[in-house]
Write a protein that holds these residues in place. Sequence first.
Motif, PDB file in Angstrom:
ATOM      1  N   GLU A 526       0.829  -1.209   0.000  1.00 46.28           N
ATOM      2  CA  GLU A 526       0.000   0.000   0.000  1.00 46.28           C
ATOM      3  C   GLU A 526       0.867   1.264   0.000  1.00 46.28           C
ATOM      4  O   GLU A 526       0.605   2.223  -0.735  1.00 46.28           O
ATOM      5  CB  GLU A 526      -0.904  -0.015   1.238  1.00 46.28           C
ATOM      6  CG  GLU A 526      -1.786   1.222   1.395  1.00 46.28           C
ATOM      7  CD  GLU A 526      -2.972   1.212   0.451  1.00 46.28           C
ATOM      8  OE1 GLU A 526      -3.629   2.250   0.318  1.00 46.28           O
ATOM      9  OE2 GLU A 526      -3.251   0.150  -0.171  1.00 46.28           O
ATOM     10  N   LEU A 527       1.929   1.260   0.822  1.00 44.27           N
ATOM     11  CA  LEU A 527       2.816   2.417   0.866  1.00 44.27           C
ATOM     12  C   LEU A 527       3.524   2.616  -0.474  1.00 44.27           C
ATOM     13  O   LEU A 527       3.657   3.745  -0.965  1.00 44.27           O
ATOM     14  CB  LEU A 527       3.870   2.221   1.972  1.00 44.27           C
ATOM     15  CG  LEU A 527       3.390   2.369   3.420  1.00 44.27           C
ATOM     16  CD1 LEU A 527       4.523   2.009   4.377  1.00 44.27           C
ATOM     17  CD2 LEU A 527       2.902   3.780   3.697  1.00 44.27           C
ATOM     18  N   ALA A 528       3.987   1.532  -1.084  1.00 47.18           N
ATOM     19  CA  ALA A 528       4.720   1.636  -2.336  1.00 47.18           C
ATOM     20  C   ALA A 528       3.825   2.034  -3.498  1.00 47.18           C
ATOM     21  O   ALA A 528       4.279   2.725  -4.419  1.00 47.18           O
ATOM     22  CB  ALA A 528       5.424   0.320  -2.639  1.00 47.18           C
ATOM     23  N   ALA A 529       2.555   1.617  -3.485  1.00 47.79           N
ATOM     24  CA  ALA A 529       1.675   1.825  -4.640  1.00 47.79           C
ATOM     25  C   ALA A 529       0.885   3.123  -4.552  1.00 47.79           C
ATOM     26  O   ALA A 529       0.806   3.874  -5.537  1.00 47.79           O
ATOM     27  CB  ALA A 529       0.715   0.643  -4.773  1.00 47.79           C
ATOM     28  N   ASP A 530       0.325   3.416  -3.385  1.00 45.90           N
ATOM     29  CA  ASP A 530      -0.623   4.527  -3.291  1.00 45.90           C
ATOM     30  C   ASP A 530      -0.089   5.735  -2.524  1.00 45.90           C
ATOM     31  O   ASP A 530      -0.646   6.831  -2.645  1.00 45.90           O
ATOM     32  CB  ASP A 530      -1.921   4.056  -2.619  1.00 45.90           C
ATOM     33  CG  ASP A 530      -2.632   3.001  -3.447  1.00 45.90           C
ATOM     34  OD1 ASP A 530      -2.351   2.935  -4.665  1.00 45.90           O
ATOM     35  OD2 ASP A 530      -3.432   2.225  -2.885  1.00 45.90           O
ATOM     36  N   HIS A 531       0.919   5.536  -1.703  1.00 46.68           N
ATOM     37  CA  HIS A 531       1.443   6.667  -0.928  1.00 46.68           C
ATOM     38  C   HIS A 531       2.685   7.281  -1.551  1.00 46.68           C
ATOM     39  O   HIS A 531       3.096   8.370  -1.155  1.00 46.68           O
ATOM     40  CB  HIS A 531       1.762   6.213   0.511  1.00 46.68           C
ATOM     41  CG  HIS A 531       0.545   5.909   1.324  1.00 46.68           C
ATOM     42  ND1 HIS A 531      -0.036   6.823   2.177  1.00 46.68           N
ATOM     43  CD2 HIS A 531      -0.220   4.784   1.399  1.00 46.68           C
ATOM     44  CE1 HIS A 531      -1.088   6.278   2.766  1.00 46.68           C
ATOM     45  NE2 HIS A 531      -1.224   5.035   2.309  1.00 46.68           N
ATOM     46  N   THR A 532       3.320   6.577  -2.460  1.00 43.51           N
ATOM     47  CA  THR A 532       4.501   7.125  -3.139  1.00 43.51           C
ATOM     48  C   THR A 532       4.372   6.853  -4.637  1.00 43.51           C
ATOM     49  O   THR A 532       3.691   5.918  -5.051  1.00 43.51           O
ATOM     50  CB  THR A 532       5.803   6.471  -2.629  1.00 43.51           C
ATOM     51  OG1 THR A 532       5.795   5.078  -2.926  1.00 43.51           O
ATOM     52  CG2 THR A 532       5.966   6.664  -1.130  1.00 43.51           C
ATOM     53  N   ARG A 533       5.037   7.669  -5.402  1.00 43.43           N
ATOM     54  CA  ARG A 533       5.126   7.426  -6.837  1.00 43.43           C
ATOM     55  C   ARG A 533       6.507   7.919  -7.280  1.00 43.43           C
ATOM     56  O   ARG A 533       6.692   9.051  -7.694  1.00 43.43           O
ATOM     57  CB  ARG A 533       4.016   8.144  -7.591  1.00 43.43           C
ATOM     58  CG  ARG A 533       4.020   7.812  -9.083  1.00 43.43           C
ATOM     59  CD  ARG A 533       2.673   8.074  -9.695  1.00 43.43           C
ATOM     60  NE  ARG A 533       1.659   7.140  -9.223  1.00 43.43           N
ATOM     61  CZ  ARG A 533       0.369   7.201  -9.527  1.00 43.43           C
ATOM     62  NH1 ARG A 533      -0.063   8.166 -10.331  1.00 43.43           N
ATOM     63  NH2 ARG A 533      -0.481   6.325  -9.045  1.00 43.43           N
ATOM     64  N   GLU A 534       7.479   7.036  -7.132  1.00 42.99           N
ATOM     65  CA  GLU A 534       8.868   7.394  -7.392  1.00 42.99           C
ATOM     66  C   GLU A 534       9.589   6.183  -7.959  1.00 42.99           C
ATOM     67  O   GLU A 534       9.142   5.039  -7.807  1.00 42.99           O
ATOM     68  CB  GLU A 534       9.550   7.842  -6.095  1.00 42.99           C
ATOM     69  CG  GLU A 534       9.492   6.781  -5.006  1.00 42.99           C
ATOM     70  CD  GLU A 534      10.181   7.188  -3.713  1.00 42.99           C
ATOM     71  OE1 GLU A 534      10.938   8.159  -3.742  1.00 42.99           O
ATOM     72  OE2 GLU A 534       9.960   6.514  -2.693  1.00 42.99           O
ATOM     73  N   ALA A 535      10.700   6.437  -8.600  1.00 42.40           N
ATOM     74  CA  ALA A 535      11.496   5.344  -9.140  1.00 42.40           C
ATOM     75  C   ALA A 535      12.303   4.657  -8.057  1.00 42.40           C
ATOM     76  O   ALA A 535      12.536   3.444  -8.100  1.00 42.40           O
ATOM     77  CB  ALA A 535      12.435   5.870 -10.230  1.00 42.40           C
ATOM     78  N   GLY A 536      12.765   5.426  -7.067  1.00 42.04           N
ATOM     79  CA  GLY A 536      13.564   4.869  -5.988  1.00 42.04           C
ATOM     80  C   GLY A 536      12.727   4.560  -4.761  1.00 42.04           C
ATOM     81  O   GLY A 536      11.517   4.314  -4.850  1.00 42.04           O
ATOM     82  N   VAL A 537      13.388   4.584  -3.610  1.00 43.60           N
ATOM     83  CA  VAL A 537      12.698   4.215  -2.366  1.00 43.60           C
ATOM     84  C   VAL A 537      12.923   5.269  -1.286  1.00 43.60           C
ATOM     85  O   VAL A 537      12.715   4.997  -0.108  1.00 43.60           O
ATOM     86  CB  VAL A 537      13.193   2.840  -1.869  1.00 43.60           C
ATOM     87  CG1 VAL A 537      12.748   1.741  -2.817  1.00 43.60           C
ATOM     88  CG2 VAL A 537      14.704   2.819  -1.694  1.00 43.60           C
ATOM     89  N   ARG A 538      13.331   6.452  -1.676  1.00 48.51           N
ATOM     90  CA  ARG A 538      13.646   7.469  -0.678  1.00 48.51           C
ATOM     91  C   ARG A 538      12.390   7.913   0.080  1.00 48.51           C
ATOM     92  O   ARG A 538      12.378   7.972   1.308  1.00 48.51           O
ATOM     93  CB  ARG A 538      14.318   8.654  -1.364  1.00 48.51           C
ATOM     94  CG  ARG A 538      14.945   9.644  -0.419  1.00 48.51           C
ATOM     95  CD  ARG A 538      15.869  10.578  -1.174  1.00 48.51           C
ATOM     96  NE  ARG A 538      17.056   9.867  -1.647  1.00 48.51           N
ATOM     97  CZ  ARG A 538      17.889  10.363  -2.552  1.00 48.51           C
ATOM     98  NH1 ARG A 538      17.655  11.547  -3.096  1.00 48.51           N
ATOM     99  NH2 ARG A 538      18.960   9.666  -2.919  1.00 48.51           N
TER     100      ARG A 538
END
Length: 786
Positions: A526-538
Amino acid sequence: MSLTRLPVLFLADLVVLPGMVVPIELDEAAQAAVDAATAGSASQLLVAPRLEDRYASYGVVATIDRVGKLAGGSPAAVLRAEKRARIGAGVTGPGAALWVEVEPVEETATDHARELAEDYKRLVIAVLQRREAWQVIDSVHRLTDPSAIADAAGYAPYLTDEQKRELLETPDIERRLETVIAWTRDHLAEAEIADQIGADVREGMEKSQREFLLRQQLAAIRKELGEGEAQQPGGADDYRGRVETADVPDHVRAALLREVDKLERSSDQSPETAWIRTWLDTVLDLPWAVRTTDSTDVAEARAVLDADHHGLEEVKERIVDYLAVRSRRAERGLEVVGGRGSGAVILLAGPPGVGKTSLGESVARALGREFVRVALGGVRDEAEIRGHRRTYVGALPGRIVRAVKEAGSMNPVVLLDEIDKVGADGHRGDPAAALLEVLDPAQNHTFRDHYLELDLDLSDVLFIATANVVEQIPSALLDRMELVALDGYTEDDKVAIARDFLLPRQLERAALAPDEVTITDAALHELAADHTREAGVRQLERLLAKALRKAATRLAVTDAETVAIDVPVLRELVGRPRFTPEAHERTAVPGVATGLAVTGLGGDVLFIEASAHEVTGAGSGGSGGLTLTGQLGEVMKESAQIALSFVRAHADDLGVDRSFFEKAIHVHVPAGAVPKDGPSAGVTMVTALTSLATGRPVRSEVGMTGEVTLNGRVLPIGGVKQKLLAAQRAGLTEVFLPQRNEPDLDDVPAEVLEAVTVHLVADVLDVVAGALAQPAVGEDQTVAAA
């Protein structure tokens, strides 16, 4: 000649020659001799030098001119020496004085003696002229007797008492003159040499030399006073010893010794002294002979890289390949330390947060080398790379030399961070051009820093450069490096990185134990898909840190012993989701197409909107023109013009009514505050214009990228992997790519290719046909009217 009885006066500190008039202080013995002499009618006495080893054999018969007192009140007498006399036996006489028999010496001058006397007069006049004693010169001119001329040496201050006694005991006039002539010539020669030296010293002495002399005198005074006797560190002797014991190459040692020689000749207050000392310290501190031993265990190196980073297979394979070749060269005796071209230059290019910098640290750890980072972002001065000329105030070596010094070895891993951010200044040179010599394996074995002015071997250094945008790197510099792209992570990759790397690190920073806070994979997704939209993980790591801080607060204010983080509680911990799929909503109306682009932050979705309206007051057959907004660059503006020209030229093939082109057409790319440019929006603009003209919306699950020509050919583009990753993040399931980009699909993760169907096209008509929604039954007749 008959003998005469005279009282004798022995003088210990004065030698009196005939013709001299001298005052003497009267002690008890001298007073007795003077009293005895004045008792006689001639007032004469014999004056002789007092000798320690024997009695004098010659003296001077002197007449007492005057008896009185000195200025201090002591009794004194003035004696006038008249002739040389030989001293005989002692006799008795009246008073307390000593009496001796005296035989005056008869002197006869020859012609040779007169010649010698004239020679001596000239020498004496030369001495007096040097002293500007003009009155005495007149007196010398009046002398004619050779004996008197020879005895005039009694007044010479440059003759010692021993020499004057020798003259007194030499009755022969010629011999006496020859002796004083030799002495006077020696004195004149010494005086001329002294004058010449003095003139040379005065001529060449500058302010720094005078200060040096004064400081030497001050040091001698302090030494006499017992102050500051300890040897000062940093002297020339100290540097010479350091140079002689240093383990440096021969050419470096020769340069160091030359500078030590300059230091020894210069004053402590000279500005050059400080420059030389700083330069010597800098060169001596460099690790000329220090090299770390590389780890040759290829399997262990791969294990280190896998332990530190998830994925990134290409760059890991490149490092392992480098190690394998180096290991084989070492085993076969081919390894030459500092050999030409033995180094490697790798460029890690990708968006922020994908692990470029940390990967450099892992490479150093896998190799067993020292690691040092050189930040190049914003560098606009060439001297930052090559160093300053050391005659400048505040001169320093360049960042490359400082990095080697900081690493402490000649074969470190040097990370050149943000190499695409290097700028250029017309007044301070081009740092990117200065990096050419550093990064060229065929040249960097003799890299010359302006400050050092010595050849520095960088061929064994492993340079790793990082960049966000490859296009911003000058082509000549890019040609020196081997490009390895880090395009970003898939959602599954992000979850794995968060689970294995980010979460343990943030738990430690929040002082939480793994059993106190747990987080589910669903929450991570959920955090990776809907809370962020970036190429990395910062940003993902920031959200994890925020969630763990909230969890720590709950443990502190409640009685709970553990906190479980799942999807339902994410909103309470990190807030509502900020990114949701919007392609369906945006493309619900005709005239909107979904494009794919690459920015400095990685791949992204780009919506292109088109609208048309009637031109008020336009006549039949007129044209409303094209309006472009969205802060577009020149390339995208040209793409829009080309797209409109193509649609107008192929209106029949696209099913577009030609009356559409009489309207005013407006193409807009949202987020107008963000500059946008690049050669990959042509097919998207053609599709958006065709969708608007035909009234058929673009399918919401479709994205596209590629440039278009006037005849409809789809040209290849860059950043395929980043664009497909962005398409997956945005929820797209179909993407149209140029056919000539098919080889780039080999770099795309398999899970992305499974989630996104890729259509390879060569003609833009195929893109339009596949991207536009099919018209409903009976709708064909109303398209033109719409």
